[in-house]
Design a protein around this motif. Structure first.
Motif, mmCIF file in Angstrom:
data_model
loop_
_atom_site.group_PDB
_atom_site.id
_atom_site.type_symbol
_atom_site.label_atom_id
_atom_site.label_comp_id
_atom_site.label_asym_id
_atom_site.label_seq_id
_atom_site.Cartn_x
_atom_site.Cartn_y
_atom_site.Cartn_z
ATOM 1 N N TYR A 43 22.879 28.463 11.951
ATOM 2 C CA TYR A 43 21.474 28.233 12.280
ATOM 3 C C TYR A 43 21.347 27.379 13.540
ATOM 4 O O TYR A 43 21.892 26.277 13.594
ATOM 5 C CB TYR A 43 20.757 27.545 11.119
ATOM 6 C CG TYR A 43 21.043 28.174 9.772
ATOM 7 C CD1 TYR A 43 20.871 29.534 9.562
ATOM 8 C CD2 TYR A 43 21.492 27.403 8.721
ATOM 9 C CE1 TYR A 43 21.130 30.103 8.328
ATOM 10 C CE2 TYR A 43 21.753 27.959 7.469
ATOM 11 C CZ TYR A 43 21.574 29.319 7.287
ATOM 12 O OH TYR A 43 21.830 29.885 6.070
ATOM 13 N N TRP A 45 19.613 24.925 14.976
ATOM 14 C CA TRP A 45 18.605 23.903 14.689
ATOM 15 C C TRP A 45 17.955 23.374 15.960
ATOM 16 O O TRP A 45 16.757 23.086 15.971
ATOM 17 C CB TRP A 45 19.202 22.761 13.871
ATOM 18 C CG TRP A 45 19.753 23.208 12.542
ATOM 19 C CD1 TRP A 45 21.059 23.143 12.141
ATOM 20 C CD2 TRP A 45 19.036 23.813 11.457
ATOM 21 N NE1 TRP A 45 21.184 23.658 10.873
ATOM 22 C CE2 TRP A 45 19.962 24.077 10.424
ATOM 23 C CE3 TRP A 45 17.702 24.158 11.261
ATOM 24 C CZ2 TRP A 45 19.596 24.656 9.219
ATOM 25 C CZ3 TRP A 45 17.332 24.740 10.052
ATOM 26 C CH2 TRP A 45 18.274 24.985 9.048
ATOM 27 N N SER A 76 17.643 23.386 5.780
ATOM 28 C CA SER A 76 16.718 22.791 6.755
ATOM 29 C C SER A 76 16.315 21.374 6.368
ATOM 30 O O SER A 76 15.817 20.621 7.211
ATOM 31 C CB SER A 76 15.461 23.653 6.910
ATOM 32 O OG SER A 76 14.600 23.504 5.795
ATOM 33 N N SER A 80 15.990 19.516 9.646
ATOM 34 C CA SER A 80 14.635 19.570 10.201
ATOM 35 C C SER A 80 13.580 18.799 9.416
ATOM 36 O O SER A 80 12.659 18.251 10.005
ATOM 37 C CB SER A 80 14.187 21.030 10.314
ATOM 38 O OG SER A 80 15.061 21.739 11.157
ATOM 39 N N TRP A 86 9.838 20.004 12.828
ATOM 40 C CA TRP A 86 8.918 21.138 12.837
ATOM 41 C C TRP A 86 7.476 20.712 12.576
ATOM 42 O O TRP A 86 6.580 21.555 12.518
ATOM 43 C CB TRP A 86 9.320 22.170 11.789
ATOM 44 C CG TRP A 86 10.676 22.766 11.987
ATOM 45 C CD1 TRP A 86 11.495 22.633 13.086
ATOM 46 C CD2 TRP A 86 11.377 23.582 11.065
ATOM 47 N NE1 TRP A 86 12.663 23.320 12.882
ATOM 48 C CE2 TRP A 86 12.616 23.919 11.651
ATOM 49 C CE3 TRP A 86 11.091 24.063 9.799
ATOM 50 C CZ2 TRP A 86 13.558 24.717 11.012
ATOM 51 C CZ3 TRP A 86 12.018 24.862 9.162
ATOM 52 C CH2 TRP A 86 13.238 25.185 9.765
ATOM 53 N N HIS A 118 7.192 21.198 5.610
ATOM 54 C CA HIS A 118 7.675 20.753 6.920
ATOM 55 C C HIS A 118 6.531 20.253 7.807
ATOM 56 O O HIS A 118 6.760 19.892 8.957
ATOM 57 C CB HIS A 118 8.426 21.888 7.626
ATOM 58 C CG HIS A 118 9.843 22.034 7.180
ATOM 59 N ND1 HIS A 118 10.884 21.355 7.770
ATOM 60 C CD2 HIS A 118 10.396 22.770 6.194
ATOM 61 C CE1 HIS A 118 12.018 21.674 7.183
ATOM 62 N NE2 HIS A 118 11.750 22.532 6.213
#
Length: 183
Positions: A43, A45, A76, A80, A86, A118
């Motif tokens: 992924y 990121w 995530s 994140s 995000w 998120h």
């Protein structure tokens, strides 16, 4: 303006939708679509943190997202969610299944709740449901783009109206993201 399309695809039908969504994104001046398949598990990121919007896509399997997209969602958290990279980004979603309904709404709800956790801003469709199989949004989704694929090659299915709906979603997300990033 970078718009990432994070998706999983079991047989190629959902990938076809992701590519058409990217075409819709690219219709908007200044917008660039980036396709990110979760299949390989690597992924990006940093790319996602740099994105102005993220569109999530998955086939509907057993009434929800695929295990690979769920794995991405779980991973995530550290990458994140904790740093809130995000937060206030635009988000949207799309799904596909063999059945006309196939519990696609639950898949989109899963994606929208994930985006909400998120701190993202969810964009749905503003297309009235089509009255025929040839009209956009023939399945009648509001939360995101829904498609139905027959058990044939992705070159044949989903049909034109589902592809048109997907392209519309991409363009809509890009237009709204542009409004947010210009201010």
């Amino acid at each position: 303006m970078l718009i990432s399309i994070v998706y999983d695809s079991g047989y190629g039908h959902t990938e076809k939708l992701a590519r058409v969504i990217a075409e819709g994104v690219n219709r908007v001046d200044g917008a660039e679509a980036k396709l990110i398949s979760v299949a390989d598990g690597d992924y990006p990121w940093d790319t996602l943190a740099a994105s102005d919007a993220i569109i999530f896509g998955s086939p509907t399997y057993n009434g929800t997202v695929t295990a690979r997209l769920k794995k991405f969602m779980e991973e995530s958290t550290r990458a994140s969610w904790l740093p809130q990279t995000w937060r206030n980004k635009i988000a949207a979603g799309f799904t596909n299944s063999g059945a006309m309904h196939g519990d696609k709404l639950n898949t989109l709800i899963t994606m929208s709740l994930f985006a909400a956790q998120h701190g993202m801003i969810w964009i749905g469709l503003d297309l009235f449901p089509g009255r025929t199989a040839e009209q956009p949004n023939r399945i009648g989704g509001w939360l995101g783009a829904m498609a139905q694929s027959d058990d044939v090659a992705p070159e044949i299915s989903p049909n034109g109206s589902d592809l048109e709906t997907a392209a519309y979603l991409g363009q809509r997300v890009a237009e709204i993201t542009k409004q947010f990033t210009q201010n």
